[in-house]
Design a protein around this motif. Structure first.
Motif, mmCIF file in Angstrom:
data_model
loop_
_atom_site.group_PDB
_atom_site.id
_atom_site.type_symbol
_atom_site.label_atom_id
_atom_site.label_comp_id
_atom_site.label_asym_id
_atom_site.label_seq_id
_atom_site.Cartn_x
_atom_site.Cartn_y
_atom_site.Cartn_z
ATOM 1 N N SER A 183 29.014 32.693 -7.835
ATOM 2 C CA SER A 183 28.518 32.163 -9.109
ATOM 3 C C SER A 183 27.125 32.738 -9.387
ATOM 4 C CB SER A 183 28.459 30.640 -9.050
ATOM 5 O OG SER A 183 27.554 30.252 -8.037
ATOM 6 N N PHE A 184 26.682 32.604 -10.628
ATOM 7 C CA PHE A 184 25.383 33.156 -11.024
ATOM 8 C C PHE A 184 24.228 32.257 -10.585
ATOM 9 C CE2 PHE A 184 28.194 35.006 -14.335
ATOM 10 C CZ PHE A 184 27.944 36.351 -14.066
ATOM 11 N N SER A 185 23.105 32.917 -10.299
ATOM 12 C CA SER A 185 21.835 32.220 -10.106
ATOM 13 C C SER A 185 20.887 32.707 -11.185
ATOM 14 C CB SER A 185 21.241 32.547 -8.724
ATOM 15 O OG SER A 185 22.012 31.969 -7.698
ATOM 16 N N THR B 254 27.040 29.572 -14.005
ATOM 17 C CA THR B 254 25.773 29.487 -13.261
ATOM 18 C C THR B 254 25.733 28.172 -12.479
ATOM 19 O OG1 THR B 254 24.623 30.806 -14.918
ATOM 20 C CG2 THR B 254 23.257 29.428 -13.501
ATOM 21 N N THR C 164 24.000 37.456 -9.166
ATOM 22 C CA THR C 164 24.625 36.398 -8.361
ATOM 23 C C THR C 164 23.852 36.239 -7.046
ATOM 24 O OG1 THR C 164 26.234 37.999 -7.450
ATOM 25 C CG2 THR C 164 26.880 36.776 -9.424
ATOM 26 N N ARG C 165 24.194 37.076 -6.079
ATOM 27 C CA ARG C 165 23.587 36.941 -4.755
ATOM 28 C C ARG C 165 22.102 37.327 -4.736
ATOM 29 N NH1 ARG C 165 26.271 35.459 0.145
ATOM 30 N NH2 ARG C 165 24.980 36.187 1.854
ATOM 31 N N HIS D 11 20.263 34.338 -5.915
ATOM 32 C CA HIS D 11 20.369 33.287 -4.888
ATOM 33 C C HIS D 11 19.372 33.541 -3.759
ATOM 34 C CE1 HIS D 11 23.238 30.913 -1.997
ATOM 35 N NE2 HIS D 11 22.112 30.267 -2.215
#
Ligand SMILES: [Zn+2]
Length: 403
Positions: A50-52, A110, A336-337, A340
């Motif tokens: 998922s998006f951050s 998100t 994403t990552r 994060h």
């Protein structure tokens, strides 16, 4: 919880098992498998982390309200005063607006957010409290880090450092700073207060830097000096910093190396002037953590930003003039990552533009299932057919919140 028939990063069809919020097993898709318990039908969609969103201003969003003509004046101060003159006229309270927009962000994929909350002599903690209410309204669907942000400077008006201190004692998790030279015109004092608050509250720092060329480098060097002296490697993010690529080549090389060494993270919003910034692929190759954010979302600052990080990922690829699939996929990895890894307790940094982490055994059960032939095509097409999971639980489906 079992997700059947999805393609992690566009690979072969798999079934993904999630236990205690973490991916426990990924096995080739078995249509004959007997399933007990919760299941999600992947229907052959892509599975992505998922998006951050590491840089948004939930306290100023006007998404959901009637579109209003832009009345901002040029420059940070002009825009800040335009916002100040109008935000209390909004049809909804800050809490209502922030809650609505955060919900929309979750619906679109998100599940982690770093939101700014403006702290100044005009609004006091009112906007911070609105963002806090949105965080609480969506607890269980999304993790939200709130930044106490002195948008109008620390010293231009009275009492702002004290208000920052109160916000940090009341749930703000990150200390913000802004343009130490051009706004407060006292960079040493500005940064000393920011780093002092960070030390006192054991909080990371995020500096909003619009300063041009050599002046931006001057501010960055003051920041690096403090990171070294205070042993705060890995605790500082630079947001925007979109002019650092306009100085000489030796300086940009030195900055990239020092960012990697001191683990200074970069938050980009995919600005139009992307070619003035330090190159995205170069930062990743050097080991610098980079994340993506939307910045303002249809607010008094700008009509851009719609709560959809897949759209902003497209913008990151577009402003970098990327065409190769590998580089467009890298934008997804950053959004994403990469993001994060900037948030507290996040995973390791990306290691190269070919890195595709986030859908392996042991990774968080925070996933976006989205229709697409390949990852690059999903960025171009931005399908509405999305299912969003947070900590192994479906929190949104078909662009609607669940539960
Ligand atoms: Zn911003």
């Amino acid at each position: 919880m079992l997700i059947t028939d999805v393609r992690p990063w566009g690979g072969e069809p798999c079934d993904i098992e999630i236990k205690d919020g973490v991916i426990a097993a990924i096995t080739p898709h078995d249509p004959a498998r007997t399933v007990t318990g919760d299941t999600v039908a992947g229907r052959g969609r892509l599975a992505l982390p998922s998006f951050s969103d590491v840089h948004c201003h939930l306290d100023s969003t006007r998404i959901g309200l009637p579109f209003r003509p832009h009345t901002g004046k040029p420059g940070v101060w002009g825009m800040t005063m335009n916002d100040r003159a109008h935000w209390r006229e909004d049809e909804w309270t800050v809490a209502q607006r922030a809650t609505y927009t955060l919900g929309r962000m979750i619906e679109r994929g998100t599940t982690r957010v770093r939101s700014y909350a403006q702290i100044d002599a005009d609004c006091g903690l009112e906007r911070f409290e609105g963002v806090l209410a949105a965080k609480e309204a969506h607890a269980g669907r999304c993790e939200v880090e709130i930044m106490a942000f002195p948008q109008a400077g620390l010293f231009k008006e009275k009492g702002v450092p004290e208000l920052m201190d109160q916000a940090l004692a009341s749930g703000a998790a990150v200390v913000g700073g802004i343009d130490p030279c051009t706004l407060d015109r006292d960079p040493v004092r500005h940064l000393d207060v920011v780093f002092g608050l960070a030390e006192r509250h054991r909080a990371p720092i995020d500096i909003h830097l619009h300063e041009p060329g050599a002046l931006g480098v001057f501010s960055v060097d003051l920041i690096l000096e403090r990171v070294r002296a205070l042993g705060m490697a890995g605790q500082v993010t630079l947001s925007h910093a979109y002019e650092l690529g306009t100085v000489d080549e030796a300086t940009t090389r030195r900055l990239t190396e020092e960012f990697a060494e001191l683990d200074i993270a970069m938050a980009t919003i995919a600005p139009a002037q992307q070619q003035h910034a330090l190159p995205l692929a170069g930062l990743t190759a050097a080991g610098v953590r980079v994340g993506l954010g939307e910045d303002g979302q249809r607010d008094f600052w700008s009509p851009y930003g719609n709560g959809d990080m897949l759209d902003r990922t497209w913008q990151l690829a577009f402003t970098n003039r990327y065409r190769a699939d590998e580089l467009i996929e890298h934008c997804v990895a950053v959004a994403t990552r990469g993001g994060h890894s900037i948030l507290q307790g996040g995973p390791e940094r990306l290691t190269s533009v070919a890195d595709r982490p986030g859908v392996f055994v042991g990774d968080a059960g925070d996933l976006l299932l989205v229709e697409g032939e390949t990852v690059a095509s999903a960025v171009m097409d931005r399908s509405d057919d999305r299912t969003v999971l947070h900590a192994g639980r479906v929190v949104a489906d078909g662009l609607e919140l669940v539960g």
